[in-house]
Design an enzyme around this catalytic site. Structure first.
Site: not given
Ligand code: NAD
Ligand code: DAU
Length: 340
Positions: A129, A156
């Protein structure tokens, strides 16, 4: 444009029953019928076998199991020529409430897969990401570039950053044939109702007011998930080993602008939403510079009209209520407990 250098025939796709993984599996099934796909998925709350239902059984096989299970990997991985690793705990808000499964799946799970890829001498592509790079100021003229320092903000994104670093170390130290891609915010069909766009769309469909965090000024860089799938395929087959590629489609938009577009496409007044408690540590802005991917591999996004992609996505949720309805109530209950 780079020539194809790797022609996979039998790949393991972890997390292939989740949002982006299943879009990739369907894309491969449509575009590369010569490739067999073994989906390895634990079927957490975010995994749904319906996401890959209807694909030819001769081409797509589902193994239900945990990527942290090294014995299972010894059963599944041999005979394959690549692992494409999508499986993760993926939602920032959940990671703030309970980081434990994020450390397990995203860090330990990646470690186990890297070891398996090493044991069987096969290619490994790591899906990551843009959030590993932290955030940008709203008015900064810069976008993320592959060699930027890692500055993750949330539990995360810090577990995703940790997993990327493991991949880099395995490539350098053990010579693992690995590539990494870091993509911006995906939208499209089959996205869980906990995420921003599906949450607001299904809220409206249920007669609940959409919920906007903080000031609504935070910016995300949206890409259609099909463009992400094609980029991953290009990197897997033509990318340089050991390299990181950033995937983005020039889709920067503030959350309030996206919400207003949804409201307008769904025939709702522009003020028909609630401001709710902000996400702790909320990243301000993500923006991807995809130059390396475009220049080296000739990739370009196809879904360049965001309003059109959003309208198609809304239509998908309108016509697939039986897909999202079972998860909706529990998701909204969890948000309500968090004041969101
Ligand atoms: P998702 O939450 O929709 O799906 C995750 C999938 O992984 C589910 O099918 C789940 O059952 C499976 N899974 C979870 N833990 C597992 C385990 N221990 N073993 C086996 N399977 C397990 O996630 P997503 O949004 O599709 O994201 C997929 C990947 O793409 C993630 O690695 C995420 O970090 C990355 N990513 C997501 C976005 C985005 O916008 N959603 C953007 C860039 C990168
Ligand atoms: O940038 C890539 C990342 O995009 C991926 O790595 C993550 O897996 C994926 O979940 C996504 O992370 P975000 O946190 O950006 O996505 P989310 O859909 O949770 O939120 C998008 C923005 O919308 C964010 O600024 C928070 C805001 N938001 C979210 C929800 C759920 C709201 O304002 N209201 C909401 O109800």
């Amino acid at each position: 444009m780079a020539e194809v250098v790797f022609e996979p025939r039998n790949i393991v796709v972890t997390g292939g029953c989740g949002f982006i993984g299943s879009n990739f599996v369907r894309w491969v099934a449509r575009n590369h019928p010569e490739v067999h796909v073994t989906v390895l998925d634990k079927l957490t709350y975010a995994g749904n076998p319906a996401n890959i239902a209807g694909l030819p059984e001769s081409q797509v096989e589902l193994v239900v199991g945990d990527i942290c299970d090294a014995d299972l990997l010894d059963e599944v991985v041999p005979g394959h020529d690549a692992i494409v690793h999508y499986a993760a705990e993926s939602h920032n808000d959940n990671s703030i409430a309970d980081p434990e499964p994020f450390v397990q799946t995203n860090v330990v799970g990646t470690y186990r897969l890297l070891q398996a890829a090493r044991r069987y001498g096969i290619r490994y592509h790591h899906i990551s990401t843009d959030e590993v790079y932290g955030d940008l100021a709203l008015d900064e003229p810069r976008r993320f570039e592959p060699d930027d320092p890692y500055r993750p903000s949330s539990p995360y994104s810090s577990t995703k950053a940790s997993s990327d670093l493991l991949v880099r170390a395995w490539a350098r130290t053990y010579g693992l044939a690995a590539t990494i891609s870091n993509c911006s915010n995906n939208y499209g069909p089959y996205q869980h109702v906990e995420k921003f766009i599906p949450r607001q769309v299904t809220n409206i469909l249920c007669g609940i007011r959409p919920k906007l965090y903080g000031t609504g000024e935070n910016v995300r860089d949206w890409i259609h998930t099909e463009d992400h799938s094609r980029a991953v395929w290009d990197i897997l087959t033509k990318g340089r080993i050991g390299e990181t590629y950033l995937i983005g489609a020039d889709g920067e938009r503030s959350n309030i602008d996206v919400l207003r577009e949804i409201l307008s496409l769904m025939g709702e007044p522009q003020d028909a939403f609630d401001w709710v408690r902000d996400r702790p540590g909320h990243d301000r802005r993500y923006a991807i510079d995809p130059t390396k991917l475009e220049r080296e591999l000739g990739w370009r996004p196809v879904h360049t009209d965001f309003a059109e992609g959003l309208a198609q996505t809304i239509e998908w949720y309108r016509t697939h209520e039986s897909w999202w309805r079972p998860a909706k109530e529990a998701t909204e209950r969890r948000y309500a407990e968090q004041g969101q």
